[in-house]
Write a protein that holds these residues in place. Structure first.
Motif, mmCIF file in Angstrom:
data_model
loop_
_atom_site.group_PDB
_atom_site.id
_atom_site.type_symbol
_atom_site.label_atom_id
_atom_site.label_comp_id
_atom_site.label_asym_id
_atom_site.label_seq_id
_atom_site.Cartn_x
_atom_site.Cartn_y
_atom_site.Cartn_z
ATOM 1 N N UNK A 51 0.857 -1.197 0.000
ATOM 2 C CA UNK A 51 0.000 0.000 0.000
ATOM 3 C C UNK A 51 0.885 1.235 0.000
ATOM 4 N N UNK A 52 0.346 2.350 -0.515
ATOM 5 C CA UNK A 52 1.071 3.620 -0.557
ATOM 6 C C UNK A 52 0.295 4.647 0.265
ATOM 7 N N UNK A 53 1.023 5.332 1.157
ATOM 8 C CA UNK A 53 0.381 6.321 2.036
ATOM 9 C C UNK A 53 0.176 7.637 1.298
ATOM 10 N N UNK A 54 -0.809 8.422 1.753
ATOM 11 C CA UNK A 54 -1.018 9.772 1.239
ATOM 12 C C UNK A 54 -1.781 9.837 -0.057
ATOM 13 N N UNK A 55 -2.346 8.785 -0.500
ATOM 14 C CA UNK A 55 -3.131 8.796 -1.743
ATOM 15 C C UNK A 55 -4.452 8.114 -1.491
ATOM 16 N N UNK A 56 -5.345 8.341 -2.420
ATOM 17 C CA UNK A 56 -6.634 7.666 -2.317
ATOM 18 C C UNK A 56 -6.434 6.161 -2.473
ATOM 19 N N UNK A 58 -7.876 4.091 -4.474
ATOM 20 C CA UNK A 58 -7.772 3.651 -5.871
ATOM 21 C C UNK A 58 -6.395 3.976 -6.444
ATOM 22 N N UNK A 59 -5.937 5.234 -6.164
ATOM 23 C CA UNK A 59 -4.605 5.602 -6.652
ATOM 24 C C UNK A 59 -3.526 4.759 -6.000
ATOM 25 N N UNK A 60 -3.708 4.443 -4.708
ATOM 26 C CA UNK A 60 -2.725 3.614 -4.007
ATOM 27 C C UNK A 60 -2.613 2.244 -4.644
ATOM 28 N N UNK A 61 -3.727 1.667 -4.997
ATOM 29 C CA UNK A 61 -3.715 0.329 -5.612
ATOM 30 C C UNK A 61 -3.021 0.354 -6.964
ATOM 31 N N UNK A 62 -3.358 1.354 -7.768
ATOM 32 C CA UNK A 62 -2.742 1.454 -9.100
ATOM 33 C C UNK A 62 -1.238 1.655 -8.991
ATOM 34 N N UNK A 140 16.982 0.897 3.168
ATOM 35 C CA UNK A 140 17.935 1.074 2.069
ATOM 36 C C UNK A 140 17.321 1.833 0.892
ATOM 37 N N UNK A 141 16.067 1.553 0.605
ATOM 38 C CA UNK A 141 15.453 2.167 -0.575
ATOM 39 C C UNK A 141 14.689 3.435 -0.246
ATOM 40 N N UNK A 142 14.342 3.595 1.017
ATOM 41 C CA UNK A 142 13.536 4.755 1.396
ATOM 42 C C UNK A 142 12.174 4.741 0.749
ATOM 43 N N UNK A 143 11.626 3.547 0.583
ATOM 44 C CA UNK A 143 10.340 3.409 -0.094
ATOM 45 C C UNK A 143 9.227 3.996 0.746
ATOM 46 N N UNK A 144 8.272 4.638 0.075
ATOM 47 C CA UNK A 144 7.098 5.194 0.734
ATOM 48 C C UNK A 144 5.989 4.164 0.884
#
Length: 478
Positions: A51-56, A58-62, A140-144
């Motif tokens: 999952x990606x934080x700070x997005x809706x 639907x946008x997180x899934x895409x 290491x990657x600093x992934x969000x």
């Protein structure tokens, strides 16, 4: 179309044991090996939900699906696997061989799969690889991205081997091998595949086709086996028609090799001809391995060989043979076996002997059961004295090359080849013959005694014409 189908049916019957054996051996061996010798391997699965934080949502899934291929490749990176391998005293190569990933289709999920013979260890390793990757991506990657780990369940059933499924695959492999063997052997097989091949190969007709008999059928009299009896009657009918078109008396029955059933064919043909009213003398001309005295239970002290070993005047009256239970059939046995039959058959006395048989008014047919053509010279020598010859062929074993060589040998002698008697046939057409004969046998019959033609008294004066014939039974002898 029908002949092609019949050939496939015959092939299926002939090679069914190879197919069954191949499938049983390969399938059974696979089952035993996988069940007893192979160590079971278990597979544990840990899921990573991206999952990606700070997005809706639907946008997180895409966005997560877009980054999924990159994360999928990084899971098996040495920087991810090394800490886990060191913790369990494993080499990086060992752990890499146990771990694989499986990205979800159109979902932000990556499955981490670990194979091990220990189900507990498989579950622990898959969980630790997932956590190691999460730490690596965050530091290491600093992934969000956020990674939610769904802990694995300890597997209870092995993923391999699976004896039942593996044995089925083994059986299919066995089927393939069996079919390959059948194709190879059929390609190199030199035997007849259909009766029509006789005319194409030799230029002569098949006079009759006699099926392979079971052990039970071979123990019966010929008249008790409809397929054998009708095959012999067809042969006799063809012989009579040929004699009407072009008269002859001396008939040689031979084969290319031993064991094709020529002696039984000769004995049955002579018996059925005699029962139809013909006066027949059956001569055992095999001076190396005679059998007709055993067929008819006759004394073999005196016979054909006496014509060579004694004075002609003493044996001329004995050449009429011995009586049998069929009134118009007599059998001349081979007699004492000489040490040099080939030389005797080429002597001047042999010519006088066969002229006697040709000119005797006592018989309509004189049938000679001779040795096989190819192993020894006797039959080829006798063929020069014969008016017609019938070639017996074992349809299930005799190679085409042997038949061609036998035909060429007979052509050199000048005898007239009347045709081929196909013996021991396994061709499926005989199922229809058997059905037809079974149907007509169920109808009531009337016994009609066979009378002799006028002015042709039976040659066996001492036997009543109503006696029943006892015929040779086996079609698998010489």
């Amino acid at each position: 179309m029908r002949s092609t189908l019949s050939r496939y049916i015959l092939l299926a019957k002939r090679w069914a044991w190879v197919i069954i054996l191949g499938m049983v051996i390969c399938g059974g061996t696979t089952y035993l090996v996988t069940k007893l010798l192979m160590q079971p391997v278990y597979e544990a699965q840990t899921r990573l939900l991206i999952t990606l934080a700070g997005t809706s949502q639907n946008d997180s899934t895409v966005a997560a699906i877009a980054q999924q291929p990159t994360f999928n490749q990084l899971i098996t990176n040495p920087n991810v696997l090394s800490p886990v391998a060191a913790k369990h005293n494993m080499t990086l190569k060992q752990l890499s061989g146990m771990v694989k990933t499986q990205p979800g289709t159109n979902t932000p999920i990556i499955d981490i799969l670990v194979d091990s013979s220990d189900p507990q260890l498989a579950a622990q390793l898959s969980r630790e690889v997932a956590r190691s990757f999460t730490d690596y991506a965050n530091t290491r990657l600093g992934s969000q991205a956020n990674f939610n780990i769904i802990d694995p369940v300890v597997p209870t059933d092995p993923v391999r081997p699976r004896p039942s499924q593996d044995s089925l695959i083994g059986a299919l492999v066995g089927l393939g091998l069996a079919l390959a063997i059948i194709v190879i052997f059929e390609w190199i097989d030199d035997r007849l595949t259909a009766p029509e091949e006789v005319n194409k190969l030799l230029g002569i007709d098949a006079l009759t086709i006699i099926p392979e008999l079971s052990r039970k059928q071979r123990s019966r009299n010929a008249e008790e086996t409809p397929e054998l009896a009708e095959g012999c009657r067809i042969l006799c009918a063809n012989l009579n028609m040929a004699q009407m078109l072009r008269p002859f008396k001396l008939v040689m029955v031979t084969s290319s090799m031993a064991g094709e059933g020529k002696s039984t064919i000769a004995a049955n043909m002579a018996s059925f001809l005699a029962m139809s009213g013909k006066r027949v003398l059956l001569v055992d001309a095999d001076l190396r391995h005679p059998v007709l005295d055993q067929h008819f239970q006759l004394n073999n002290q005196k016979g054909l060989s006496n014509a060579f070993l004694e004075m002609w005047a003493q044996v001329e009256m004995e050449l009429d043979g011995q009586p049998t239970e069929i009134p118009s059939l007599r059998v001349l046995t081979a007699g004492v076996l000489p040490s040099n039959p080939s030389e005797l058959l080429q002597s001047q006395l042999a010519s006088q002997l066969f002229n006697h048989f040709r000119n005797t008014p006592k018989f309509d047919y004189v049938i000679f059961d001779t040795p096989p053509l190819l192993p020894i010279a006797d039959a080829q020598i006798m063929a020069a004295y014969m008016q017609v010859t019938i070639l017996v062929v074992d349809a299930s074993h005799t190679p085409r090359k042997a038949m061609v060589r036998a035909k060429q040998a007979l052509n050199r002698t000048g005898t007239r080849i009347l045709g081929v008697a196909l013996n021991k046939s396994n061709w499926p057409e005989f199922g229809q013959v058997h059905d037809y004969l079974s149907n007509i046998q169920s109808r009531p019959r009337a016994d009609i005694a066979m009378s002799m033609p006028p002015n042709t008294p039976p040659v066996n004066h001492a036997i009543d014409a109503t006696n029943t014939a006892i015929l040779p039974s086996a079609n698998n002898k010489r």
